[in-house]
Design a protein around this motif. Structure first.
Motif, PDB file in Angstrom:
ATOM      1  N   PHE A  41       0.801  -1.127   0.026  1.00 19.25           N
ATOM      2  CA  PHE A  41      -0.021  -0.023  -0.004  1.00 19.25           C
ATOM      3  C   PHE A  41       0.918   1.074   0.171  1.00 19.25           C
ATOM      4  CE2 PHE A  41      -2.877  -3.108   1.796  1.00 19.25           C
ATOM      5  CZ  PHE A  41      -4.053  -2.634   1.402  1.00 19.25           C
ATOM      6  N   THR A  42       0.118   2.308  -0.573  1.00 17.41           N
ATOM      7  CA  THR A  42       1.015   3.605  -0.510  1.00 17.41           C
ATOM      8  C   THR A  42       0.010   4.435   0.296  1.00 17.41           C
ATOM      9  OG1 THR A  42       0.435   4.753  -2.609  1.00 17.41           O
ATOM     10  CG2 THR A  42       2.368   3.220  -2.520  1.00 17.41           C
ATOM     11  N   GLU A  43       0.681   5.479   1.108  1.00 21.34           N
ATOM     12  CA  GLU A  43      -0.484   6.699   1.502  1.00 21.34           C
ATOM     13  C   GLU A  43       0.430   7.760   1.253  1.00 21.34           C
ATOM     14  OE1 GLU A  43      -2.230   3.710   5.383  1.00 21.34           O
ATOM     15  OE2 GLU A  43      -0.690   5.393   5.624  1.00 21.34           O
ATOM     16  N   GLN A  44      -0.215   8.690   0.655  1.00 23.31           N
ATOM     17  CA  GLN A  44       0.183  10.041   0.023  1.00 23.31           C
ATOM     18  C   GLN A  44      -0.220  10.745   1.380  1.00 23.31           C
ATOM     19  OE1 GLN A  44       1.765  11.136  -2.577  1.00 23.31           O
ATOM     20  NE2 GLN A  44       1.725  13.264  -1.808  1.00 23.31           N
ATOM     21  N   ASN A  45       0.617  11.525   1.928  1.00 17.47           N
ATOM     22  CA  ASN A  45       0.888  12.546   3.068  1.00 17.47           C
ATOM     23  C   ASN A  45      -0.307  12.144   4.132  1.00 17.47           C
ATOM     24  OD1 ASN A  45       1.128  14.766   4.693  1.00 17.47           O
ATOM     25  ND2 ASN A  45      -0.131  16.044   3.250  1.00 17.47           N
ATOM     26  N   LYS A  68       4.392   8.318   1.365  1.00 15.30           N
ATOM     27  CA  LYS A  68       4.906   8.980   0.538  1.00 15.30           C
ATOM     28  C   LYS A  68       4.537  10.247   0.443  1.00 15.30           C
ATOM     29  CE  LYS A  68       2.067   7.597  -3.289  1.00 15.30           C
ATOM     30  NZ  LYS A  68       1.557   9.002  -3.825  1.00 15.30           N
ATOM     31  N   HIS A  69       5.273  11.081   0.071  1.00 11.73           N
ATOM     32  CA  HIS A  69       4.857  12.764  -0.490  1.00 11.73           C
ATOM     33  C   HIS A  69       5.187  12.951  -1.765  1.00 11.73           C
ATOM     34  CE1 HIS A  69       4.347  13.348   3.913  1.00 11.73           C
ATOM     35  NE2 HIS A  69       5.496  12.545   4.159  1.00 11.73           N
ATOM     36  N   THR A  70       5.659  12.173  -2.672  1.00  7.82           N
ATOM     37  CA  THR A  70       5.811  12.156  -4.267  1.00  7.82           C
ATOM     38  C   THR A  70       4.682  11.417  -4.659  1.00  7.82           C
ATOM     39  OG1 THR A  70       7.041  10.178  -4.295  1.00  7.82           O
ATOM     40  CG2 THR A  70       8.279  12.070  -3.746  1.00  7.82           C
ATOM     41  N   PHE A  71       4.169  12.287  -5.772  1.00  5.19           N
ATOM     42  CA  PHE A  71       2.992  11.545  -6.667  1.00  5.19           C
ATOM     43  C   PHE A  71       3.424  10.377  -7.240  1.00  5.19           C
ATOM     44  CE2 PHE A  71       2.462  16.247  -6.577  1.00  5.19           C
ATOM     45  CZ  PHE A  71       1.486  16.176  -5.840  1.00  5.19           C
ATOM     46  N   ASP A  72       4.755  10.287  -7.835  1.00  2.80           N
ATOM     47  CA  ASP A  72       5.093   8.903  -8.478  1.00  2.80           C
ATOM     48  C   ASP A  72       5.980   8.157  -7.153  1.00  2.80           C
ATOM     49  OD1 ASP A  72       6.817   6.918  -9.343  1.00  2.80           O
ATOM     50  OD2 ASP A  72       7.985   8.079 -10.856  1.00  2.80           O
ATOM     51  N   ALA A  73       5.335   7.077  -6.814  1.00  7.60           N
ATOM     52  CA  ALA A  73       5.910   6.342  -5.467  1.00  7.60           C
ATOM     53  C   ALA A  73       7.118   5.951  -5.657  1.00  7.60           C
ATOM     54  CB  ALA A  73       4.929   5.226  -5.248  1.00  7.60           C
ATOM     55  N   THR A  74       7.600   5.759  -7.002  1.00  6.46           N
ATOM     56  CA  THR A  74       9.226   5.262  -7.216  1.00  6.46           C
ATOM     57  C   THR A  74      10.302   6.226  -6.807  1.00  6.46           C
ATOM     58  OG1 THR A  74       9.292   6.081  -9.547  1.00  6.46           O
ATOM     59  CG2 THR A  74       8.266   3.598  -9.058  1.00  6.46           C
ATOM     60  N   LEU A  75       9.606   7.304  -6.658  1.00  4.27           N
ATOM     61  CA  LEU A  75      10.570   8.521  -6.027  1.00  4.27           C
ATOM     62  C   LEU A  75      11.004   8.498  -4.401  1.00  4.27           C
ATOM     63  CD1 LEU A  75       9.400  11.261  -8.256  1.00  4.27           C
ATOM     64  CD2 LEU A  75      11.246  10.008  -8.813  1.00  4.27           C
ATOM     65  N   GLU A  76      10.204   7.496  -3.869  1.00 10.50           N
ATOM     66  CA  GLU A  76      10.447   7.277  -2.459  1.00 10.50           C
ATOM     67  C   GLU A  76      11.221   6.110  -2.507  1.00 10.50           C
ATOM     68  OE1 GLU A  76       9.587   8.752   0.119  1.00 10.50           O
ATOM     69  OE2 GLU A  76       8.018  10.436  -0.491  1.00 10.50           O
ATOM     70  N   ASP A  81      12.202  -0.177  -2.425  1.00  9.48           N
ATOM     71  CA  ASP A  81      12.811  -1.223  -1.783  1.00  9.48           C
ATOM     72  C   ASP A  81      11.935  -2.298  -1.306  1.00  9.48           C
ATOM     73  OD1 ASP A  81      15.314   0.197  -1.661  1.00  9.48           O
ATOM     74  OD2 ASP A  81      15.057   0.785   0.417  1.00  9.48           O
ATOM     75  N   ALA A  82      10.630  -2.000  -1.277  1.00  8.01           N
ATOM     76  CA  ALA A  82       9.416  -2.834  -0.786  1.00  8.01           C
ATOM     77  C   ALA A  82       9.009  -3.674  -2.015  1.00  8.01           C
ATOM     78  CB  ALA A  82       8.411  -2.220  -0.159  1.00  8.01           C
ATOM     79  N   LEU A  83       9.812  -3.517  -3.204  1.00 11.35           N
ATOM     80  CA  LEU A  83       9.190  -4.215  -4.575  1.00 11.35           C
ATOM     81  C   LEU A  83      10.043  -5.350  -4.439  1.00 11.35           C
ATOM     82  CD1 LEU A  83       8.905  -1.227  -7.088  1.00 11.35           C
ATOM     83  CD2 LEU A  83       7.048  -2.429  -5.913  1.00 11.35           C
ATOM     84  N   PRO A  84       9.514  -6.217  -5.319  1.00 12.68           N
ATOM     85  CA  PRO A  84      10.501  -7.725  -5.551  1.00 12.68           C
ATOM     86  C   PRO A  84      11.374  -7.060  -6.991  1.00 12.68           C
ATOM     87  CG  PRO A  84       8.239  -7.764  -6.597  1.00 12.68           C
ATOM     88  CD  PRO A  84       8.017  -6.468  -5.674  1.00 12.68           C
TER      89      PRO A  84
END
Length: 171
Positions: A41-45, A68-76, A81-84
Motif C-alpha cells: 500500500f502507499t499512503e500520500q501524506n 510517501k510525499h511524491t506523486f510517483d511512488a518510485t521516487l520514495e 525497496d519494498a518491490l520484488p
C-alpha cells in the motif's frame, strides 16, 4: 505483487465512483490474502489525507505500507525497496488514477517492471481524468486488466485449492 495506491479516508469521498473502487479493491485484497499474493500500500501524506480506509480488508501482518510525499511512488526509496526484483509483474489499483496511480505506473515501467493496470479498480475525481489515465497507461506499456481477470490469472486453474473460496468473492 498487488500495489494499492492511496486509498485514503480523506481522499475517497471526493472521487467519482469511490464506492465501486472500494468494493473492487476490497475484492482484490481478499483474493490476494487467500492466494498469498504480496500486497504493498502507499499512503500520500497520511497526516493530511488520513490512512488507508478501514473498510478495506487489510492484513497488516503481511501487507507493507509506504508513506510517501511524491506523486510517483518510485521516487520514495522505501517504495522501491519494498518491490520484488524487476522484471516482476505488479498489479496496480487505487486513486487517483490520473495522478498517483498513473505516475507510479510510469515509474515502475521505467524501472523494468511489467504492469497490469487494474482498470476497474481505479478512480479519479472526474471520469474524464480516469479515462485518460487508463489510455495513457496503456500507451506507455501497461497492460489493462480487470479485477476478475487478475484473480483468475492468479489462480490459473479451477483445480486451485482455493478456487471455491475465491469464486465466492466474485459471485
Amino acid at each position: 505483487m498487488l500495489v494499492i495506491v492511496d486509498m485514503q479516508a480523506r481522499l475517497l469521498p471526493h472521487l467519482d465512483g469511490a464506492q465501486r473502487l472500494t468494493e473492487r479493491a476490497g475484492t482484490l485484497l481478499r483474493a490476494a490474502n487467500l492466494l498469498d499474493v504480496p500486497v504493498l500500500f502507499t499512503e500520500q501524506n497520511p497526516r493530511g489525507l488520513g490512512g488507508t480506509v478501514e473498510s478495506l480488508p487489510v492484513d497488516l501482518r503481511s501487507a507493507k505500507v509506504v508513506e510517501k510525499h511524491t506523486f510517483d511512488a518510485t521516487l520514495e526509496p522505501a517504495f522501491v525497496d519494498a518491490l520484488p526484483p524487476a522484471p516482476a509483474t505488479l498489479w496496480v489499483a487505487g486513486a487517483e488514477a490520473h495522478v498517483c496511480v498513473l505516475l507510479t505506473v510510469l515509474g515502475v515501467l521505467r524501472l523494468g517492471y511489467r504492469v497490469e493496470f487494474v482498470a476497474d479498480a481505479v478512480a479519479s475525481r472526474r471520469a474524464a481524468d480516469r479515462a485518460v489515465a487508463i489510455e495513457r497507461a496503456r500507451q506507455d506499456g501497461a497492460r489493462l486488466t480487470t479485477v476478475e481477470t487478475t484473480i483468475f490469472g492468479w489462480m490459473g486453474s479451477c483445480r486451485h485449492p482455493r478456487f471455491r473460496d475465491v469464486l465466492a468473492l466474485i459471485k
